[in-house]
Scaffold this active site. Structure first.
Site, PDB file in Angstrom:
ATOM      1  N   CYS A   2     -25.254  11.322  21.390  1.00 21.25           N
ATOM      2  CA  CYS A   2     -24.679  12.510  21.404  1.00 21.25           C
ATOM      3  C   CYS A   2     -23.174  12.776  22.006  1.00 21.25           C
ATOM      4  O   CYS A   2     -22.942  11.996  22.736  1.00 21.25           O
ATOM      5  CB  CYS A   2     -25.648  13.665  22.110  1.00 21.25           C
ATOM      6  SG  CYS A   2     -27.313  13.735  21.426  1.00 21.25           S
ATOM      7  N   ARG A  28     -20.855   9.174  18.009  1.00 22.68           N
ATOM      8  CA  ARG A  28     -22.124   9.191  18.915  1.00 22.68           C
ATOM      9  C   ARG A  28     -23.439   9.797  18.419  1.00 22.68           C
ATOM     10  O   ARG A  28     -24.439   9.884  19.039  1.00 22.68           O
ATOM     11  CB  ARG A  28     -21.640   9.981  20.157  1.00 22.68           C
ATOM     12  CG  ARG A  28     -20.373   9.567  20.768  1.00 22.68           C
ATOM     13  CD  ARG A  28     -20.145  10.265  22.061  1.00 22.68           C
ATOM     14  NE  ARG A  28     -21.030  10.067  22.973  1.00 22.68           N
ATOM     15  CZ  ARG A  28     -20.660   8.992  23.774  1.00 22.68           C
ATOM     16  NH1 ARG A  28     -19.717   8.231  23.780  1.00 22.68           N
ATOM     17  NH2 ARG A  28     -21.563   8.840  25.234  1.00 22.68           N
ATOM     18  N   TRP A  77     -27.590  13.067  17.957  1.00 19.82           N
ATOM     19  CA  TRP A  77     -28.495  12.048  17.701  1.00 19.82           C
ATOM     20  C   TRP A  77     -29.787  12.417  18.148  1.00 19.82           C
ATOM     21  O   TRP A  77     -29.911  12.436  19.359  1.00 19.82           O
ATOM     22  CB  TRP A  77     -28.041  10.720  18.203  1.00 19.82           C
ATOM     23  CG  TRP A  77     -28.948   9.524  17.738  1.00 19.82           C
ATOM     24  CD1 TRP A  77     -28.631   8.635  16.755  1.00 19.82           C
ATOM     25  CD2 TRP A  77     -30.133   9.061  18.359  1.00 19.82           C
ATOM     26  NE1 TRP A  77     -29.551   7.931  16.276  1.00 19.82           N
ATOM     27  CE2 TRP A  77     -30.383   7.874  17.507  1.00 19.82           C
ATOM     28  CE3 TRP A  77     -30.654   9.245  19.591  1.00 19.82           C
ATOM     29  CZ2 TRP A  77     -31.521   7.157  17.810  1.00 19.82           C
ATOM     30  CZ3 TRP A  77     -31.773   8.455  19.836  1.00 19.82           C
ATOM     31  CH2 TRP A  77     -32.116   7.582  19.016  1.00 19.82           C
ATOM     32  N   ASN A 103     -26.137  15.716  26.315  1.00 24.82           N
ATOM     33  CA  ASN A 103     -26.157  14.550  25.997  1.00 24.82           C
ATOM     34  C   ASN A 103     -27.001  13.847  26.983  1.00 24.82           C
ATOM     35  O   ASN A 103     -27.027  13.858  28.215  1.00 24.82           O
ATOM     36  CB  ASN A 103     -24.598  13.701  25.890  1.00 24.82           C
ATOM     37  CG  ASN A 103     -24.920  12.263  25.591  1.00 24.82           C
ATOM     38  OD1 ASN A 103     -26.090  11.682  25.377  1.00 24.82           O
ATOM     39  ND2 ASN A 103     -23.927  11.578  26.230  1.00 24.82           N
ATOM     40  N   GLY A 104     -28.512  13.477  26.284  1.00 21.20           N
ATOM     41  CA  GLY A 104     -29.150  12.882  27.269  1.00 21.20           C
ATOM     42  C   GLY A 104     -30.734  13.108  27.144  1.00 21.20           C
ATOM     43  O   GLY A 104     -30.880  13.658  25.934  1.00 21.20           O
ATOM     44  N   GLU A 481     -28.150 -12.428  13.997  1.00 17.85           N
ATOM     45  CA  GLU A 481     -27.009 -11.289  14.137  1.00 17.85           C
ATOM     46  C   GLU A 481     -27.147 -10.757  12.610  1.00 17.85           C
ATOM     47  O   GLU A 481     -27.008  -9.306  12.600  1.00 17.85           O
ATOM     48  CB  GLU A 481     -25.680 -11.674  14.599  1.00 17.85           C
ATOM     49  CG  GLU A 481     -24.561 -11.117  14.180  1.00 17.85           C
ATOM     50  CD  GLU A 481     -24.677  -9.503  14.970  1.00 17.85           C
ATOM     51  OE1 GLU A 481     -25.600  -9.180  15.751  1.00 17.85           O
ATOM     52  OE2 GLU A 481     -23.839  -8.765  14.783  1.00 17.85           O
ATOM     53  N   LYS A 485     -27.579  -6.936  11.165  1.00 19.56           N
ATOM     54  CA  LYS A 485     -26.890  -5.996  10.346  1.00 19.56           C
ATOM     55  C   LYS A 485     -27.298  -5.597   8.580  1.00 19.56           C
ATOM     56  O   LYS A 485     -26.703  -4.477   8.373  1.00 19.56           O
ATOM     57  CB  LYS A 485     -25.366  -7.062   9.964  1.00 19.56           C
ATOM     58  CG  LYS A 485     -24.538  -7.011  11.235  1.00 19.56           C
ATOM     59  CD  LYS A 485     -24.116  -5.841  11.737  1.00 19.56           C
ATOM     60  CE  LYS A 485     -23.263  -5.917  12.942  1.00 19.56           C
ATOM     61  NZ  LYS A 485     -23.887  -6.236  14.059  1.00 19.56           N
ATOM     62  N   GLU A 488     -29.387  -2.615   9.264  1.00 22.26           N
ATOM     63  CA  GLU A 488     -28.550  -1.626   9.901  1.00 22.26           C
ATOM     64  C   GLU A 488     -27.572  -1.037   8.936  1.00 22.26           C
ATOM     65  O   GLU A 488     -27.498   0.346   8.815  1.00 22.26           O
ATOM     66  CB  GLU A 488     -27.536  -2.251  11.084  1.00 22.26           C
ATOM     67  CG  GLU A 488     -26.645  -1.116  11.471  1.00 22.26           C
ATOM     68  CD  GLU A 488     -26.025  -1.876  12.840  1.00 22.26           C
ATOM     69  OE1 GLU A 488     -25.831  -3.200  12.902  1.00 22.26           O
ATOM     70  OE2 GLU A 488     -25.377  -1.216  13.702  1.00 22.26           O
ATOM     71  N   HIS A 504     -44.546 -23.046   9.138  1.00 20.57           N
ATOM     72  CA  HIS A 504     -45.648 -22.836   9.927  1.00 20.57           C
ATOM     73  C   HIS A 504     -46.386 -21.605  10.018  1.00 20.57           C
ATOM     74  O   HIS A 504     -47.151 -21.017  10.556  1.00 20.57           O
ATOM     75  CB  HIS A 504     -45.216 -23.056  11.417  1.00 20.57           C
ATOM     76  CG  HIS A 504     -44.592 -24.500  11.846  1.00 20.57           C
ATOM     77  ND1 HIS A 504     -45.796 -25.485  11.955  1.00 20.57           N
ATOM     78  CD2 HIS A 504     -43.587 -24.932  12.117  1.00 20.57           C
ATOM     79  CE1 HIS A 504     -45.069 -26.743  12.307  1.00 20.57           C
ATOM     80  NE2 HIS A 504     -43.756 -26.485  12.243  1.00 20.57           N
ATOM     81  N   LYS A 602     -23.332   5.167  17.757  1.00 18.77           N
ATOM     82  CA  LYS A 602     -22.561   3.950  18.118  1.00 18.77           C
ATOM     83  C   LYS A 602     -22.781   3.589  19.482  1.00 18.77           C
ATOM     84  O   LYS A 602     -22.694   2.426  19.809  1.00 18.77           O
ATOM     85  CB  LYS A 602     -20.711   4.200  18.032  1.00 18.77           C
ATOM     86  CG  LYS A 602     -19.947   3.133  18.352  1.00 18.77           C
ATOM     87  CD  LYS A 602     -19.877   1.980  17.482  1.00 18.77           C
ATOM     88  CE  LYS A 602     -19.151   0.982  17.895  1.00 18.77           C
ATOM     89  NZ  LYS A 602     -19.437  -0.353  16.950  1.00 18.77           N
TER      90      LYS A 602
HETATM   91  O1  M6R Z   1     -22.362  -1.037  23.150  1.00 20.25           O
HETATM   92  P1  M6R Z   1     -23.328  -2.131  23.244  1.00 20.25           P
HETATM   93  O2  M6R Z   1     -22.599  -3.276  22.766  1.00 20.25           O
HETATM   94  O3  M6R Z   1     -23.820  -2.144  24.670  1.00 20.25           O
HETATM   95  O4  M6R Z   1     -24.370  -1.806  21.989  1.00 20.25           O
HETATM   96  C1  M6R Z   1     -25.384  -2.554  22.035  1.00 20.25           C
HETATM   97  C2  M6R Z   1     -26.147  -2.284  20.634  1.00 20.25           C
HETATM   98  O5  M6R Z   1     -26.483  -0.910  20.650  1.00 20.25           O
HETATM   99  C3  M6R Z   1     -25.199  -2.616  19.656  1.00 20.25           C
HETATM  100  O6  M6R Z   1     -24.712  -3.837  19.590  1.00 20.25           O
HETATM  101  C4  M6R Z   1     -25.929  -2.341  18.244  1.00 20.25           C
HETATM  102  O7  M6R Z   1     -26.938  -3.219  18.218  1.00 20.25           O
HETATM  103  C5  M6R Z   1     -24.863  -2.528  17.114  1.00 20.25           C
HETATM  104  N1  M6R Z   1     -25.015  -1.229  16.223  1.00 20.25           N
HETATM  105  C6  M6R Z   1     -25.172  -3.841  16.160  1.00 20.25           C
HETATM  106  O8  M6R Z   1     -24.384  -3.600  15.136  1.00 20.25           O
END
Ligand code: M6R
Length: 607
Positions: A2, A28, A77, A103-104, A481, A485, A488, A504, A602
């Protein structure tokens, strides 16, 4: 998560400024957006829209805001309550006098709501936020800060709250705990925002609010109370070199940020490695090297957690220091054994992730050595850590972390080399890695020329519903990783797996519709990966191989994406770029919004 934004300034400017601020804070949260403006004649206007800020802009396009000088706005959010207009912020008190953005999460909102309902308050939304403004009105004693002081005693949880008062258009007030908030001072206006960078170009200086601060701002004055006393917070000058990120010729920020990686990999090592003398420079690391560190624990979430896993590989292999890597959400609540010979590294692009921040605070309270690897200077984690390495990736706008990841990994490599040279790392290996690092930006630039070829292979697989991402050793981390992605960005299920572990159990999932990506640069585990690929092929599965150009096993793969491999330690930097483009092209061909994938934000500032 947010974004909150407030403006107090020129008549007629409030709505325009708030909308522009929300656009910059949209990363955000983009489930909905809303604003409230007030004028000197006690008129308020609250406008809200489900979806992105542009929907709010369209809704407000033909409205007349010429009398409004003060406003607040919010990008949401969703936590409590669905994505509906009723649940959009701002929320208004029963009488209509007070309006709030938040926000929170107010954890005890249900109890507070029940108490207010018993007093005949009615609620328009399912949100936790609405109780804050109703309770504020219920407790209001004529003084904003004294009422706010009593309000915060009633609320449990995290909050950045900004209030507007219909009866006094000359003031904005609020408070914060755990959620970030800055006050900005421009020539003709004052601002409040979740993110300092949203104010670049608008302000001359700013104050980063601390937890517990209760603020009140007018056009010519401001007051911050902390624990009942006036607080004298430092006004920081805006760094003119910081710029708001712009797209240029790229269709979206993700692609732009992928293509920025050669440059950020130069920036992250600039002044830290002298490539001609093979010397390393960092006052912070010089200090860390004196601490006699015997163990390291890395704490992070998401992509930053994955960079920690690669950090483990570097620190163990090059510096000989055992490393544990724990996701912040788990670390925060697990038993800790903080000792003087252990270093705790907290990794975060945003510097705001609440679980990482809280974990850091706990270790600090227990007297542990803390260290941050952070991208955003001035962020809560960088301030709380007090020492560390900035990743220098510049503003990362795309929700999916790309260039921030490679610079985090680069920081770990630098740290491992630094501690390694003190711990007896073989000098030939040390020089070999430094030589390799000097060639890395060029190698990535060359690889990016394969963008179109990668696109063509990726699009062939875009309609698969499942993927395995397979690798061994540190390439398993790259698999993890990029499995993240793909989920996501493309909303496709994928799993990262050690190729050796497949037999396994999980190989039972393999059929012609379940492709696997195998990541392998050709080291000693290459024959093992090739055997795993054969086993998949024998069961009708397809294997796409991310592979060194010179590999001879190409006949067993459905498709290959080839690259000029570097030394083992540096190949992850190349492999990750291939997989960034792979996920990008699949997501793009499916029409996903790669910069703002659904359900995400983000920065994650709530638990
Ligand atoms: O800002 P941060 O690096 O602490 O964020 C951690 C995760 O929320 C962040 O890396 C998230 O997994 C990304 N959206 C992945 O692309």
């Amino acid at each position: 998560m947010c974004g909150v934004f407030g403006y107090l300034g020129q008549s007629g400017q409030a709505a325009r400024e708030v909308l522009a601020g929300l656009q910059r804070l949209e990363y955000r949260g983009y489930d909905s957006a809303g604003l409230c403006v007030v004028d000197a004649d006690h008129h308020t206007r609250v406008i809200r829209a489900v979806g992105k800020v542009n929907n709010l802009r369209v809704k407000t396009d033909s409205m007349d805001f010429s009398s409004f000088s003060t406003g607040i706005g919010h990008t949401r959010w969703a936590t409590h309550g669905g994505i509906t207009e009723a649940n959009c912020h701002p929320h208004t008190s029963q009488s209509g006098r007070f309006v709030v953005i938040h926000n929170g999460i107010i954890e005890n909102y249900a109890d507070l709501k029940a108490e207010l309902i018993a007093k005949w308050y009615t609620f328009q939304s399912e949100t936790d936020t609405e109780v804050t403004v109703q309770l504020f009105e219920d407790m209001f004693d004529g003084d904003y800060q004294s009422t706010m002081t009593r309000l915060v005693q009633r609320m449990h949880g995290a909050y950045g709250l900004v209030f507007i008062d219909r009866d006094n258009s000359w003031v904005l007030f609020g408070t914060k705990k755990w959620s970030p908030m800055v006050l900005g001072f421009g020539t003709d206006a004052r601002y409040i925002s979740s993110d300092y960078r949203s104010l670049i170009g608008l302000i001359d200086d700013y104050i980063i609010l601390e937890d517990g601060d209760i603020f009140q701002i007018t056009s010519d004055n401001y007051q911050i109370l902390s624990e009942g006393h006036l607080a004298d917070r430092t006004r920081q000058i805006v760094d003119e070199s910081e710029k708001i990120a712009e797209l240029g010729d790229f269709p979206n920020f993700m692609l732009k940020e992928v293509f920025e990686q050669p440059r950020v990999l130069e920036d992250v090592f600039r002044g830290r490695i002298d490539f001609s003398s093979y010397s390393l420079h960092s006052d912070t690391l010089a200090h860390i090297a004196t601490l006699g560190i015997k163990r390291i624990t890395v704490v992070a979430s998401g992509t930053s957690y994955h960079s920690g896993l690669l950090g483990k590989y570097y620190l163990e292999e090059l510096a000989g220091i055992p490393v544990d890597v724990v996701v912040s959400t788990e670390f925060k609540y697990k038993k800790k054994f903080v000792t003087p010979d252990e270093l705790y590294i907290f990794v975060s692009q945003s510097g705001e992730t609440i679980d990482t921040l809280d974990s850091l605070k706990i270790v600090k309270e227990q007297g542990g050595h803390v260290f941050g690897i952070v991208n955003v200077p001035g962020s809560a984690i960088s301030r709380a850590a007090g020492q560390g390495l900035f990743t220098r990736a510049g503003t990362e706008v795309g929700v999916a972390s790309t260039k921030a990841f490679v610079t985090q990994v680069a920081c770990f490599l630098f740290l491992a080399l630094y501690l390694g040279q003190k711990n007896g790392l073989d000098y030939r290996k040390y020089r070999e890695i430094i030589d390799g690092i000097s060639k890395l930006p060029e190698a990535i630039s060359t690889l990016l020329l394969q963008n179109e070829a990668i696109k063509q292979v990726a699009e062939k697989y875009a309609h698969s519903h499942n993927f395995f991402y397979l690798g061994r050793a540190h390439e398993l981390v790259i698999a993890m990783e990029w499995s993240l992605k793909l989920k996501e960005l493309a909303y496709i299920h994928s799993e990262a797996y050690s190729s050796g572990e497949l037999k396994h159990g999980s190989i039972a999932l393999i059929d012609a519709e379940f492709p696997s990506l195998m990541i392998n640069w050709g080291g000693i585990l290459s024959p093992k990966n090739a055997s795993s690929a054969e086993e998949i092929r024998a069961r009708g599965g397809k294997v796409v191989w991310i592979i060194a150009k010179w590999d001879t096993n190409k006949h067993i793969y459905a498709d290959t994406i080839e690259f000029d491999s570097l030394i083992s330690e540096l190949n992850p930097f190349l492999e990750v770029v291939i997989l960034q483009l792979w996920a990008y092209h699949i997501a793009n061909s499916l029409g996903r919004d790669v910069d703002k994938p659904r359900n995400l934000a983000k920065s994650v500032t709530v638990e």
